[in-house]
Design a protein around this motif. Structure first.
Motif, PDB file in Angstrom:
ATOM      1  N   ILE A 138       0.901  -1.218   0.119  1.00 13.05           N
ATOM      2  CA  ILE A 138       0.157   0.109   0.026  1.00 13.05           C
ATOM      3  C   ILE A 138       0.935   1.100   0.054  1.00 13.05           C
ATOM      4  CG2 ILE A 138      -1.802   1.209   1.298  1.00 13.05           C
ATOM      5  CD1 ILE A 138      -2.898  -1.274   0.007  1.00 13.05           C
ATOM      6  N   ILE A 139       0.650   2.249  -0.828  1.00 11.29           N
ATOM      7  CA  ILE A 139       1.372   3.262  -0.790  1.00 11.29           C
ATOM      8  C   ILE A 139       1.048   4.187   0.265  1.00 11.29           C
ATOM      9  CG2 ILE A 139       1.886   5.640  -2.411  1.00 11.29           C
ATOM     10  CD1 ILE A 139       1.620   3.952  -4.860  1.00 11.29           C
ATOM     11  N   PRO A 140       1.908   4.369   1.354  1.00 13.35           N
ATOM     12  CA  PRO A 140       1.628   5.186   2.600  1.00 13.35           C
ATOM     13  C   PRO A 140       1.260   6.489   2.324  1.00 13.35           C
ATOM     14  CG  PRO A 140       4.259   4.770   2.148  1.00 13.35           C
ATOM     15  CD  PRO A 140       3.524   4.232   0.979  1.00 13.35           C
ATOM     16  N   GLY A 141       1.528   7.267   1.592  1.00 15.72           N
ATOM     17  CA  GLY A 141       1.496   8.695   1.553  1.00 15.72           C
ATOM     18  C   GLY A 141       1.511   9.384   0.147  1.00 15.72           C
ATOM     19  N   ASP A 142       0.851  10.521  -0.082  1.00 13.30           N
ATOM     20  CA  ASP A 142       0.920  11.189  -1.440  1.00 13.30           C
ATOM     21  C   ASP A 142       2.572  11.284  -1.737  1.00 13.30           C
ATOM     22  OD1 ASP A 142      -1.906  11.107  -0.920  1.00 13.30           O
ATOM     23  OD2 ASP A 142      -1.990  13.389  -1.038  1.00 13.30           O
ATOM     24  N   GLY A 143       2.660  11.320  -3.014  1.00 13.38           N
ATOM     25  CA  GLY A 143       4.057  11.756  -3.239  1.00 13.38           C
ATOM     26  C   GLY A 143       4.164  11.466  -4.861  1.00 13.38           C
ATOM     27  N   GLU A 144       5.517  11.531  -5.332  1.00  7.44           N
ATOM     28  CA  GLU A 144       5.825  11.353  -6.665  1.00  7.44           C
ATOM     29  C   GLU A 144       6.882  10.253  -6.724  1.00  7.44           C
ATOM     30  OE1 GLU A 144       7.625  14.567 -10.090  1.00  7.44           O
ATOM     31  OE2 GLU A 144       7.643  15.205  -7.900  1.00  7.44           O
ATOM     32  N   VAL A 145       6.683   9.632  -7.928  1.00  8.73           N
ATOM     33  CA  VAL A 145       7.718   8.508  -8.221  1.00  8.73           C
ATOM     34  C   VAL A 145       8.744   9.087  -8.910  1.00  8.73           C
ATOM     35  CG1 VAL A 145       7.880   6.541  -9.713  1.00  8.73           C
ATOM     36  CG2 VAL A 145       5.725   7.174  -9.023  1.00  8.73           C
ATOM     37  N   VAL A 181       0.255  -0.963  -5.089  1.00  7.94           N
ATOM     38  CA  VAL A 181       1.031  -1.161  -6.211  1.00  7.94           C
ATOM     39  C   VAL A 181       0.704  -2.621  -6.666  1.00  7.94           C
ATOM     40  CG1 VAL A 181       3.497  -1.586  -6.891  1.00  7.94           C
ATOM     41  CG2 VAL A 181       2.831   0.392  -5.241  1.00  7.94           C
ATOM     42  N   VAL A 182       0.419  -2.814  -7.940  1.00  8.33           N
ATOM     43  CA  VAL A 182       0.093  -4.122  -8.229  1.00  8.33           C
ATOM     44  C   VAL A 182       1.488  -4.961  -8.920  1.00  8.33           C
ATOM     45  CG1 VAL A 182      -1.275  -5.367 -10.130  1.00  8.33           C
ATOM     46  CG2 VAL A 182      -2.318  -3.308  -8.897  1.00  8.33           C
ATOM     47  N   SER A 183       2.311  -4.213  -9.668  1.00  5.12           N
ATOM     48  CA  SER A 183       3.462  -5.096 -10.161  1.00  5.12           C
ATOM     49  C   SER A 183       4.633  -3.806 -10.116  1.00  5.12           C
ATOM     50  CB  SER A 183       3.277  -5.261 -11.713  1.00  5.12           C
ATOM     51  OG  SER A 183       3.168  -3.861 -12.479  1.00  5.12           O
ATOM     52  N   ASP A 184       5.886  -4.764 -10.073  1.00  3.39           N
ATOM     53  CA  ASP A 184       6.861  -4.016 -10.054  1.00  3.39           C
ATOM     54  C   ASP A 184       7.301  -3.450  -8.840  1.00  3.39           C
ATOM     55  OD1 ASP A 184       7.703  -4.770 -13.070  1.00  3.39           O
ATOM     56  OD2 ASP A 184       6.079  -3.460 -13.295  1.00  3.39           O
ATOM     57  N   THR A 185       8.164  -2.194  -9.006  1.00  2.00           N
ATOM     58  CA  THR A 185       8.718  -1.517  -7.724  1.00  2.00           C
ATOM     59  C   THR A 185       8.741  -0.074  -8.018  1.00  2.00           C
ATOM     60  OG1 THR A 185       9.804  -3.320  -6.956  1.00  2.00           O
ATOM     61  CG2 THR A 185      10.503  -1.300  -5.936  1.00  2.00           C
ATOM     62  N   LEU A 186       8.516   0.837  -6.908  1.00  2.00           N
ATOM     63  CA  LEU A 186       8.587   2.322  -7.279  1.00  2.00           C
ATOM     64  C   LEU A 186       9.303   2.804  -6.164  1.00  2.00           C
ATOM     65  CD1 LEU A 186       4.856   3.109  -8.274  1.00  2.00           C
ATOM     66  CD2 LEU A 186       6.836   3.028  -9.645  1.00  2.00           C
ATOM     67  N   LYS A 187      10.208   3.751  -6.423  1.00  2.00           N
ATOM     68  CA  LYS A 187      10.649   4.604  -5.374  1.00  2.00           C
ATOM     69  C   LYS A 187      10.019   6.021  -5.372  1.00  2.00           C
ATOM     70  CE  LYS A 187      15.367   4.817  -4.808  1.00  2.00           C
ATOM     71  NZ  LYS A 187      16.767   5.349  -5.166  1.00  2.00           N
ATOM     72  N   ILE A 188       9.413   6.242  -4.095  1.00  2.00           N
ATOM     73  CA  ILE A 188       8.496   7.350  -4.078  1.00  2.00           C
ATOM     74  C   ILE A 188       9.091   8.564  -3.107  1.00  2.00           C
ATOM     75  CG2 ILE A 188       6.263   7.974  -3.547  1.00  2.00           C
ATOM     76  CD1 ILE A 188       5.228   5.195  -4.256  1.00  2.00           C
ATOM     77  N   LYS A 189       8.858   9.672  -3.486  1.00  2.00           N
ATOM     78  CA  LYS A 189       9.164  10.673  -2.545  1.00  2.00           C
ATOM     79  C   LYS A 189       7.694  11.209  -2.134  1.00  2.00           C
ATOM     80  CE  LYS A 189      12.127  14.209  -3.559  1.00  2.00           C
ATOM     81  NZ  LYS A 189      12.677  15.435  -4.240  1.00  2.00           N
ATOM     82  N   ILE A 190       7.808  11.191  -0.658  1.00  2.00           N
ATOM     83  CA  ILE A 190       6.611  11.672  -0.121  1.00  2.00           C
ATOM     84  C   ILE A 190       6.445  13.425  -0.035  1.00  2.00           C
ATOM     85  CG2 ILE A 190       5.097  11.754   2.155  1.00  2.00           C
ATOM     86  CD1 ILE A 190       5.504   8.886   0.895  1.00  2.00           C
ATOM     87  N   LEU A 191       5.416  13.879  -0.543  1.00  2.00           N
ATOM     88  CA  LEU A 191       5.334  15.326  -0.696  1.00  2.00           C
ATOM     89  C   LEU A 191       4.578  15.928   0.442  1.00  2.00           C
ATOM     90  CD1 LEU A 191       5.034  15.636  -4.601  1.00  2.00           C
ATOM     91  CD2 LEU A 191       6.957  15.902  -3.133  1.00  2.00           C
ATOM     92  N   VAL A 192       3.820  15.219   1.197  1.00  2.00           N
ATOM     93  CA  VAL A 192       2.971  15.980   2.273  1.00  2.00           C
ATOM     94  C   VAL A 192       3.325  15.347   3.856  1.00  2.00           C
ATOM     95  CG1 VAL A 192       1.198  16.568   0.805  1.00  2.00           C
ATOM     96  CG2 VAL A 192       1.119  14.479   2.003  1.00  2.00           C
ATOM     97  N   ASN A 193       3.017  16.019   4.845  1.00  2.00           N
ATOM     98  CA  ASN A 193       2.948  15.584   6.090  1.00  2.00           C
ATOM     99  C   ASN A 193       1.929  14.881   6.495  1.00  2.00           C
ATOM    100  OD1 ASN A 193       5.550  16.537   7.132  1.00  2.00           O
ATOM    101  ND2 ASN A 193       4.721  18.650   6.964  1.00  2.00           N
ATOM    102  N   GLN A 194       1.899  13.927   7.444  1.00  2.00           N
ATOM    103  CA  GLN A 194       0.460  12.994   7.807  1.00  2.00           C
ATOM    104  C   GLN A 194      -0.673  14.185   8.435  1.00  2.00           C
ATOM    105  OE1 GLN A 194       0.124   9.878   7.568  1.00  2.00           O
ATOM    106  NE2 GLN A 194       1.822   9.947   6.446  1.00  2.00           N
ATOM    107  N   GLY A 195      -1.788  13.771   7.821  1.00  2.00           N
ATOM    108  CA  GLY A 195      -2.919  14.722   8.063  1.00  2.00           C
ATOM    109  C   GLY A 195      -3.165  15.456   6.911  1.00  2.00           C
ATOM    110  N   GLU A 196      -2.133  15.849   6.141  1.00  2.00           N
ATOM    111  CA  GLU A 196      -2.483  16.811   4.994  1.00  2.00           C
ATOM    112  C   GLU A 196      -2.560  15.993   3.711  1.00  2.00           C
ATOM    113  OE1 GLU A 196       0.995  19.180   5.074  1.00  2.00           O
ATOM    114  OE2 GLU A 196       0.529  19.995   7.249  1.00  2.00           O
TER     115      GLU A 196
END
Length: 685
Positions: A138-145, A181-196
């Motif tokens: 499960i992607i843990p937060g909003d971000g950018e690949v 994520v259904v397939s493969d692997t992503l490196k993600i930069k989280i762009l928001v703090n929790q609650g936002e």
């Protein structure tokens, strides 16, 4: 069966929560936010006081029983009004509960500066943390690949089961917390703090916690408060007029009369109409960042649309085959299809599909050993060379001509004319050759989506102007605009051109809506009155917009506008009905009150109500029950039909204005006939 029982349970849960909320909202600190219903609550409290200790000085001719009946009906009126708002909020809370499941117990694979991975709770993540998400995570937060490409299941957010492709460095690099994520692997930069996060905002919005009153709601409330103040003065005046003509009107009767006259119907439903409007947008998979955004959709007079992906499919597809020289159309069809049999691009596939429609029949498996000519930026052509040496090629005109000339072939004299004609139509010409012989040209065009012309015609009938923005040259833009049926177009458009177009329309007093998904669309989305970002787009676009389409369907802007118009029409229709109700109740009750002392008033008592007390109680009961009766209309909304403002106003007056005048007379008479025996038994007739 499970789904149905869950649906019933959800409905029951929503209703039970709304009933509880109806009582909790009786708190005066909450009720004061709704001036009309707060006046009703004050009247209810005064009626209770006179029920407990009737005053012979003020409450002449009325006893505990009558006061108690007035108190009970007013109390029920308050509950009905609060229930209407609570049921609307309850639907939002039910949606929020399902969204919260996406956040529950989420974990994150945190990547530190040394390249080590630590598993932590998603709630511990901070802005700019780097996480690794593999298939099943499960992607843990909003971000950018920032690295990788993978399929992501966004059904928890959008309800759409088909996974979407996320890739670093593209306009589809934005990811949302709670998706998987259904397939493969992503490196993600989280762009928001929790609650936002986006999911947190969604939960807050659908729960109604972030809903603020819209400008139209505030304006209507000012009108309702003004009407209430006028009717308070009228009611007080009636007390003194009654004394003058020897008609003793008690305090409970005055309160009941005031409640019947003030616009309690729309006062009780106003908030629920606004909440229901946002819920309708949510059920349509659109998240509105405020009620103002939904309401603004109803006033939009200009829509700015991107061409690619919105008006057209975005892929240039085969539309026709044009022969050149001495060749026939059948020659071109065969050569074009053979050059595309192994071409899996959308353009190549469309050539084969069109050829098959025109009679070409050939199995690709027969040529599995053939030499495939892959398209490249250097050769600018593709095709296939058979085992017997026959070469079928298609490509850019200059590339094919250069190849044919190098192989001692000739150039048909009408080739340039056909290429130019296709270009003038806004299409892309692909020249087709068999060995060193040019046989014809494939006409590729950016295909306009089916039904768009009719939809733009529908918008035009609403008085909404459509403007297409495209990076294409003016000739291509003109051709597509004419085919799609838009009102205007901007060719070779840059991001700043979109902003200028929005400002130009706004300077004429128009409200502008636009869609976008890229970072370069963010400034224009922020400038527009209604900015609709695609959920598949960048974080910058979603932050700049005030609405987000979870399905990432740019053409949905048309339906969003209709949702906004439906909200405004519903509010206008129920306001018309409420005010008409008040007028009808006024003429139904007053003659019955004064008829005892002024016999000539009997001529106005056209319904023949039994007495002044039965008239007051009947009108008050109708005033209470009409609120829950109208809840389905407030929740579902009045059906929107494409029509002019004059037509909509006329329909409102005929259906809701005239209906609002007639219904109270009939209902109050029926209620009077039912309660008269009961009031007679109680001795207060």
């Amino acid at each position: 069966m499970k789904e149905n029982s869950e649906g019933k349970f959800l409905n029951k849960k929503v209703v039970m929560t709304a009933l509880k909320g109806a009582f909790l909202k009786l708190d005066p600190r909450y009720m004061i936010n709704n001036t009309v219903m707060f006046i009703v609550e004050i009247g209810c409290f005064i009626s209770l006081l006179f029920t407990i200790a009737p005053s012979s000085l003020i409450n002449i001719g009325e006893g505990r029983v009558f006061n108690g009946i007035i108190f009970l009906i007013l109390f029920i009126t308050l509950l009905f009004a609060n229930f209407a708002e609570s049921i609307a909020e309850g639907k939002g809370k039910a949606q929020a509960d399902s969204l919260k499941q996406s956040k529950k117990d989420a974990k994150a694979n945190l990547l530190n500066a040394k390249g080590e991975i630590t598993v932590i709770d998603a709630s511990e993540l901070k802005q700019y943390d780097i996480v690794i998400c593999s298939a099943g995570d499960i992607i843990p937060g909003d971000g950018e690949v920032i690295e990788g490409i993978a399929s992501v299941d966004e059904s928890a957010i959008t309800g759409e089961s088909a996974p979407v492709l996320k890739q670093a460095g593209s306009d589809f690099s934005s990811v949302t917390g709670g998706t998987r994520v259904v397939s493969d692997t992503l490196k993600i930069k989280i762009l928001v703090n929790q609650g936002e996060s986006f999911l947190d905002k969604m939960i807050g919005l659908v729960e109604g916690a972030s809903r603020q009153k819209t400008p139209n709601e505030i304006a209507l409330e000012v009108l309702l408060i003004t009407l209430t103040a006028i009717f308070i003065i009228v009611t007080i005046s009636l007390y003194f007029i009654g004394n003058y003509v020897n008609v003793k009107i008690g305090m409970a009767s005055l309160i009941a009369l005031l409640v019947c006259l003030i616009p309690t119907t729309i006062g009780g439903l106003l908030s629920s109409i606004g909440i229901a409007g946002m819920n309708r947008a949510v059920s349509f998979n659109v998240i509105a960042m405020s009620g103002k955004a939904v309401e603004a959709c109803g006033d939009v007079s200009t829509i700015i649309l991107d061409k690619t992906g919105t008006i057209t499919y975005g892929n240039r597809l085969a539309a026709d085959f044009v022969p050149v020289g001495d060749h026939t159309k059948e020659d071109v069809i065969k050569a074009a299809a053979m050059s595309s049999l192994m071409d899996e691009t959308p353009e190549g596939t469309s050539v084969v599909v069109l050829a098959e429609k025109l009679g070409f029949k050939e199995e690709a498996t027969k040529y599995i050993d053939a030499e495939i000519i892959e398209f490249s930026a250097e050769n600018r052509m593709s095709g296939m060379i058979l085992n017997d040496g026959t070469a079928y090629r298609k490509g850019a005109g200059d590339s094919i001509k250069e190849l044919v000339e190098s192989e001692k072939g000739s150039i048909p004299c009408n080739l340039e004319k056909e290429i130019t004609d296709i270009s003038l139509l806004g299409g892309t010409p692909l020249v087709v050759a068999v060995n060193n012989d040019i046989v014809g040209v494939i006409y590729l065009k950016d295909t306009v989506k089916e039904g768009l012309r009719e939809r733009f015609e529908r918008l035009r009938s609403m008085g909404i102007k459509t403007i297409m923005c495209t990076g294409d040259n003016p000739l291509t833009a003109k051709t597509i605009a004419k085919e799609a049926g838009v009102d205007a177009y901007i060719a070779e458009a840059k991001p700043e051109d979109k902003i200028e177009a929005i400002k130009e329309e706004q300077s004429q007093g128009k409200l502008v809506a636009m869609t976008g998904d890229g970072t370069n669309d963010a400034p224009a989305l922020a400038q527009a009155d209604v900015g609709i970002a695609m959920n598949s787009g960048t974080m910058a676009a979603k932050e700049a917009a005030n609405m987000i389409d979870l399905d990432s369907n740019p053409t949905k802007i048309i339906e969003i506008v209709e949702i906004g118009k439906q909200l405004l029409i519903t509010r206008g229709a129920l306001t018309t009905f409420s005010i008409a109700n008040d007028v009808a109740k006024y003429f139904a009750v007053l003659p019955a009150i004064f008829a005892a002392s002024i016999p000539s008033m009997n001529t106005l008592n056209i319904m023949g109500l039994s007495s002044s007390n039965s008239a007051i109680v009947s009108a008050l009961i109708f005033n209470a029950v009409i609120i829950p009766a109208l809840i389905p209309i407030a929740m579902k909304g009045v059906k929107y039909r494409s029509a002019s403002i004059d037509s909509i106003l006329t329909r409102n007056l005929l259906v809701y204005g005239l209906g609002g005048c007639i219904v109270p007379f009939i209902a109050i008479k029926v209620i009077d006939m039912i309660i008269t025996p009961l009031l007679s038994v109680l001795g207060i007739l």
